[in-house]
Design a protein around this motif. Structure first.
Motif, short mmCIF file in Angstrom:
data_model
loop_
_atom_site.label_atom_id
_atom_site.label_comp_id
_atom_site.label_asym_id
_atom_site.label_seq_id
_atom_site.Cartn_x
_atom_site.Cartn_y
_atom_site.Cartn_z
N LEU A 24 -12.29 14.90 2.95
CA LEU A 24 -11.76 14.19 4.10
C LEU A 24 -12.04 14.94 5.39
CD1 LEU A 24 -8.49 12.92 2.47
CD2 LEU A 24 -10.17 11.47 3.64
N LYS A 25 -12.26 14.16 6.45
CA LYS A 25 -12.57 14.70 7.76
C LYS A 25 -11.52 14.21 8.77
CE LYS A 25 -17.49 14.00 6.73
NZ LYS A 25 -18.74 13.35 7.19
N PRO A 26 -11.36 14.91 9.88
CA PRO A 26 -10.43 14.42 10.91
C PRO A 26 -10.74 12.98 11.34
CG PRO A 26 -11.00 16.70 11.34
CD PRO A 26 -11.87 16.25 10.20
N THR A 29 -0.98 2.04 5.47
CA THR A 29 -0.44 3.36 5.17
C THR A 29 -1.21 4.38 6.00
OG1 THR A 29 0.12 4.91 3.38
CG2 THR A 29 -1.93 3.68 3.14
N GLN A 30 -0.48 5.31 6.61
CA GLN A 30 -1.10 6.27 7.52
C GLN A 30 -1.74 7.42 6.76
OE1 GLN A 30 -1.15 6.37 11.14
NE2 GLN A 30 -2.60 8.03 10.71
N VAL A 31 -2.99 7.71 7.11
CA VAL A 31 -3.69 8.88 6.60
C VAL A 31 -4.03 9.76 7.79
CG1 VAL A 31 -5.77 9.74 5.47
CG2 VAL A 31 -4.62 7.70 4.59
N THR A 32 -3.58 11.00 7.74
CA THR A 32 -3.85 11.95 8.81
C THR A 32 -4.55 13.16 8.23
OG1 THR A 32 -1.87 11.24 10.02
CG2 THR A 32 -2.85 13.35 10.65
N VAL A 33 -5.72 13.46 8.78
CA VAL A 33 -6.50 14.61 8.33
C VAL A 33 -6.50 15.63 9.45
CG1 VAL A 33 -8.68 15.43 7.40
CG2 VAL A 33 -7.94 13.08 6.96
N SER A 34 -5.81 16.71 9.21
CA SER A 34 -5.64 17.71 10.28
C SER A 34 -5.30 19.06 9.66
CB SER A 34 -4.52 17.28 11.22
OG SER A 34 -4.26 18.28 12.19
N SER A 35 -5.75 20.11 10.32
CA SER A 35 -5.40 21.46 9.88
C SER A 35 -4.13 21.94 10.57
CB SER A 35 -6.56 22.42 10.17
OG SER A 35 -6.92 22.37 11.53
N SER A 69 -19.80 5.55 6.86
CA SER A 69 -19.16 6.84 7.14
C SER A 69 -18.43 7.43 5.93
CB SER A 69 -18.18 6.71 8.30
OG SER A 69 -17.15 5.79 7.98
N VAL A 70 -18.23 6.63 4.89
CA VAL A 70 -17.47 7.14 3.73
C VAL A 70 -18.31 7.19 2.45
CG1 VAL A 70 -15.36 6.20 4.75
CG2 VAL A 70 -16.53 4.92 2.95
N LYS A 71 -19.54 6.72 2.52
CA LYS A 71 -20.39 6.71 1.32
C LYS A 71 -20.52 8.11 0.75
CE LYS A 71 -23.24 2.66 2.36
NZ LYS A 71 -24.58 2.18 2.78
N GLY A 72 -20.35 8.20 -0.55
CA GLY A 72 -20.47 9.48 -1.22
C GLY A 72 -19.18 10.30 -1.22
N ARG A 73 -18.19 9.85 -0.46
CA ARG A 73 -16.93 10.60 -0.39
C ARG A 73 -15.75 9.79 -0.92
NH1 ARG A 73 -14.82 11.90 4.37
NH2 ARG A 73 -15.75 10.15 5.50
N PHE A 74 -15.81 8.47 -0.77
CA PHE A 74 -14.71 7.60 -1.19
C PHE A 74 -15.14 6.76 -2.38
CE2 PHE A 74 -12.33 7.08 3.14
CZ PHE A 74 -12.33 8.46 3.30
N THR A 75 -14.20 6.45 -3.23
CA THR A 75 -14.47 5.59 -4.39
C THR A 75 -13.39 4.54 -4.50
OG1 THR A 75 -15.52 7.44 -5.58
CG2 THR A 75 -14.85 5.51 -6.87
N ILE A 76 -13.80 3.29 -4.58
CA ILE A 76 -12.86 2.19 -4.76
C ILE A 76 -12.85 1.79 -6.23
CG2 ILE A 76 -14.56 0.37 -4.27
CD1 ILE A 76 -12.29 -1.16 -2.81
N ALA A 77 -11.66 1.42 -6.71
CA ALA A 77 -11.54 1.02 -8.11
C ALA A 77 -10.40 0.04 -8.25
CB ALA A 77 -11.31 2.24 -9.00
N ALA A 90 0.84 -1.20 0.00
CA ALA A 90 0.00 0.00 0.00
C ALA A 90 0.87 1.25 0.00
CB ALA A 90 -0.91 0.00 1.22
N SER A 91 0.36 2.28 -0.64
CA SER A 91 1.08 3.55 -0.68
C SER A 91 0.09 4.68 -0.88
CB SER A 91 2.11 3.55 -1.81
OG SER A 91 1.48 3.39 -3.06
N GLY A 92 0.57 5.92 -0.69
CA GLY A 92 -0.25 7.07 -0.97
C GLY A 92 -0.75 7.81 0.25
N GLY A 93 -0.49 7.28 1.43
CA GLY A 93 -0.95 7.97 2.63
C GLY A 93 -0.19 9.26 2.86
N GLY A 94 -0.67 10.04 3.82
CA GLY A 94 0.00 11.29 4.13
C GLY A 94 -0.86 12.19 4.96
N LEU A 95 -0.43 13.44 5.05
CA LEU A 95 -1.15 14.47 5.81
C LEU A 95 -1.95 15.34 4.85
CD1 LEU A 95 -1.66 16.11 8.42
CD2 LEU A 95 0.45 17.37 7.90
N VAL A 96 -3.21 15.52 5.15
CA VAL A 96 -4.08 16.33 4.31
C VAL A 96 -5.00 17.16 5.20
CG1 VAL A 96 -5.80 14.49 4.10
CG2 VAL A 96 -5.66 16.25 2.33
N ARG A 97 -5.35 18.34 4.72
CA ARG A 97 -6.24 19.22 5.48
C ARG A 97 -7.69 18.75 5.36
NH1 ARG A 97 -3.73 23.75 7.23
NH2 ARG A 97 -1.76 24.33 6.23
N PRO A 98 -8.51 19.06 6.36
CA PRO A 98 -9.94 18.73 6.26
C PRO A 98 -10.54 19.31 4.98
CG PRO A 98 -9.41 19.41 8.48
CD PRO A 98 -8.18 19.65 7.67
#
Length: 118
Positions: A84-86, A112-118, A61-69, A5-13
Motif C-alpha cells: 500500500l502507498k499513501p 470504508t476509510q483506508v488511510t496509508v500513512s507512517s 494504479s493497483v495492478k499487481g498489488r490488489f486482488t479482488i475475489a 463494507a468493512s475492514g478499513g483502517g490505518l496502515v503503514r506504507p
C-alpha cells in the motif's frame, strides 16, 4: 440489496489490508461486483471489478498489488491490498450491478476509510 463494507483502517506504507463487502437481500440477476474509491478532491475511480463469470479488471494504479475475489457461499466480495502507498488513501466503496428486464441497477455500500500513512 444491501451492501456492508468493512475492514478499513490505518496502515503503514508497504503494508497490507483486506476489505470485505457482505451482500444481502434479493441477490438475483447479478452481473458484476466491484470496488471503487474516492480520495479527497478527486473523482471516484474503479479499483477492481469481477463479473459473475469470474472475469476481473483492475485500475492501472493497483495492478499487481490488489486482488479482488468473491466468497460466493457467504455472498461476500473481498479486496486484498498489499504494498500500500499513501496514494491509496481513500474511502473504498463496494458496488453490485444487477440486470433485470434489460435495465442495469447499481447498488453501493456505505464506504470504508483506508488511510496509508507512517
Amino acid at each position: 440489496v444491501q451492501l456492508q463494507a468493512s475492514g478499513g483502517g490505518l496502515v503503514r506504507p508497504g503494508g497490507s489490508l483486506s476489505l470485505s463487502c457482505a451482500a444481502s437481500g434479493s441477490l438475483f440477476s447479478i452481473i458484476g461486483m466491484g470496488w471503487y474509491r474516492q480520495a479527497p478532491g478527486k473523482q471516484r475511480e474503479m479499483v477492481a471489478a469481477i463479473s459473475t463469470g469470474g472475469s476481473v479488471a483492475y485500475g492501472d494504479s493497483v495492478k499487481g498489488r490488489f486482488t479482488i475475489a468473491r466468497d460466493d457461499p457467504k455472498n461476500t466480495l473481498l479486496l486484498h491490498m498489499q504494498s500500500l502507498k499513501p496514494d491509496d488513501t481513500a474511502i473504498y466503496y463496494c458496488n453490485l450491478d444487477t440486470l433485470v428486464s434489460g435495465i442495469i441497477k447499481e447498488y453501493w455500500g456505505q464506504g470504508t476509510q483506508v488511510t496509508v500513512s507512517s
